[in-house]
Design an enzyme around this catalytic site. Structure first.
Site, PDB file in Angstrom:
ATOM      1  N   GLN A 345      36.966  34.674  23.759  1.00  0.00           N
ATOM      2  CA  GLN A 345      35.905  34.218  22.858  1.00  0.00           C
ATOM      3  C   GLN A 345      35.828  35.112  21.626  1.00  0.00           C
ATOM      4  OE1 GLN A 345      34.400  31.444  23.621  1.00  0.00           O
ATOM      5  NE2 GLN A 345      32.971  31.314  21.904  1.00  0.00           N
ATOM      6  N   GLU A 372      45.418  36.395  48.074  1.00  0.00           N
ATOM      7  CA  GLU A 372      45.038  37.460  49.021  1.00  0.00           C
ATOM      8  C   GLU A 372      43.636  37.243  49.581  1.00  0.00           C
ATOM      9  OE1 GLU A 372      46.734  40.200  50.115  1.00  0.00           O
ATOM     10  OE2 GLU A 372      48.431  40.386  48.737  1.00  0.00           O
TER      11      GLU A 372
END
Length: 390
Positions: A345, A372
């Site tokens: 942004q 994971e």
């Protein structure tokens, strides 16, 4: 940022030197090739070779098996430093150690260790771990791949997906979870089997077209009467799933370190861009809204680093760390994703251009909330640690 990332934390001289060394390697060797590797979706094996020469793949292993004699904290320092500039390279190291070499070191026979570990710890070879299947992700107990004993061989049938380091030119083998029978209670008996690359009936599918981690090697695998010697059983028969859960717990710490590095890379990029980008006649960094956004990014990096440091120190001290690993992984993956969004942004239209590292971090960081163990799995682990069942 280096003064904050190194000196403000409880590192001894050896740890600080390691972090500085890998950070310099990341800036001087990894970063210059990262854009092209991402664009062409190619793992730069020359970089992997240099990582091996630096001893990074051998960091947490004792010297008697060819390692560097360090600990898991040292490995995570290296992974964080790499993740700051290139998550694909960082996950190549993390998976090469946690999922490739560590199961052999933890559960392998003396012969398996002597045969397989030297090249893995020197970065001359990579190995993958085949756990995930189309119907067995977070629910790994739903494994359908089978390994049937036939005389002096195991015959493997089934498929795996999303397997890292499974199809490179230096991939030596994959370790797969497979159903090898049934327990006395009627549950699946799951074991782990080493399947060397090139085994007849073992097929590595085309590389995935992924959202991110483009330079990381990831493939689906299939097994059709793939026959390997009985001696390729890794660890005790029927203990494959339990053993992998142990590997997964410490792997979550490493992923947290990687995510922390990614979050810091976004912070550094945002700081530099805001200081040099002029809008309406003044630096972008002079605007309070930008200052507050970057301050929150710094907060996330600090919190994530403290979380994985704590979990890694517990692990290396031999103390229980399952909950701490889940907290670290959840905190750091959120930090990486949030910082990638905010950095993009701040960069505005440039943040949407792949030539800028923040764009790569924006694409790469989402998987940190999934791999994971998803964020939801981490919340489940924490909930159970608090005594809640459901």
């Amino acid at each position: 940022m280096e003064r904050q990332s190194l000196s403000a934390y409880d590192l001894d001289d050896t740890e600080r030197e390691l972090a500085q060394m890998v950070r310099a390697f990341a800036d001087e060797v990894v970063a210059p090739v990262s854009y092209e590797a991402d664009r062409t979706k190619t793992l730069p094996l020359d970089v992997v070779r240099q990582m091996g020469e630096l001893g990074l793949f051998g960091l947490p292993f004792p010297e008697e098996v060819g390692g560097q004699g360090g600990d898991y904290f040292a490995l995570c320092l290296a992974i964080e430093a790499l993740g700051r500039v290139d998550q694909s390279i960082a996950i190549t190291l993390e998976a090469g150690v946690s999922l490739g070499a560590m199961p052999v070191f933890r559960f392998g026979t003396d012969d398996q260790k002597a045969t397989l570990l030297p090249d893995l710890l020197e970065g001359r070879a990579l190995a993958g771990f085949g756990l995930t299947e189309p119907e067995a992700g977070s629910d790994a107990g739903a494994t359908r791949t089978t390994a049937r004993r036939d005389g002096e061989d195991w015959v493997v049938n089934g498929s795996k997906q999303f397997i890292t380091n499974s199809g490179t030119d230096i991939t030596r083998f994959v370790t797969v979870t497979a159903v090898t029978g049934e327990t006395a209670e009627g549950r699946k008996e799951i074991s782990t089997i080493i399947v060397p690359s090139g085994t007849p009936g073992f097929t590595v599918g085309p590389a995935y077209d992924k959202v991110g981690w483009h330079a990381s090697d990831t493939h689906p695998l299939s097994f059709s009467d793939a026959r390997v010697p009985a001696a390729n059983l890794l660890g005790e028969r029927g203990r494959g799933f339990a053993n992998f859960l142990h590997i997964l717990d410490e792997g979550r710490i490493a992923i947290a370190a990687l995510a922390t590095g990614a979050a810091e890379g976004c912070l550094e990029a945002a700081l530099d861009y805001a200081a040099t980008r002029s809008v309406f006649g003044s630096p972008l960094s002079s605007r309070q809204s930008i200052q507050f956004m970057i301050a929150r990014m710094r907060m996330r990096v600090h919190t994530a680093r403290l979380a994985w440091h704590h979990a890694a120190r517990l692990r290396d001290a031999g103390r229980p760390y399952k909950e701490a690993a889940a907290i670290a992984k959840l905190t750091a993956s959120d930090a990486a994703m949030d910082n990638a969004r905010d950095a993009t942004q701040i960069f505005g239209g440039n943040g949407f251009m792949n030539e800028y590292p923040v764009a790569r971090h924006y694409r790469d960081s989402k998987i940190l909330e999934i791999g994971e163990g998803t964020s939801e799995v981490q919340l489940l682990v924490i909930s159970r640690a608090l005594g809640m069942e459901g």
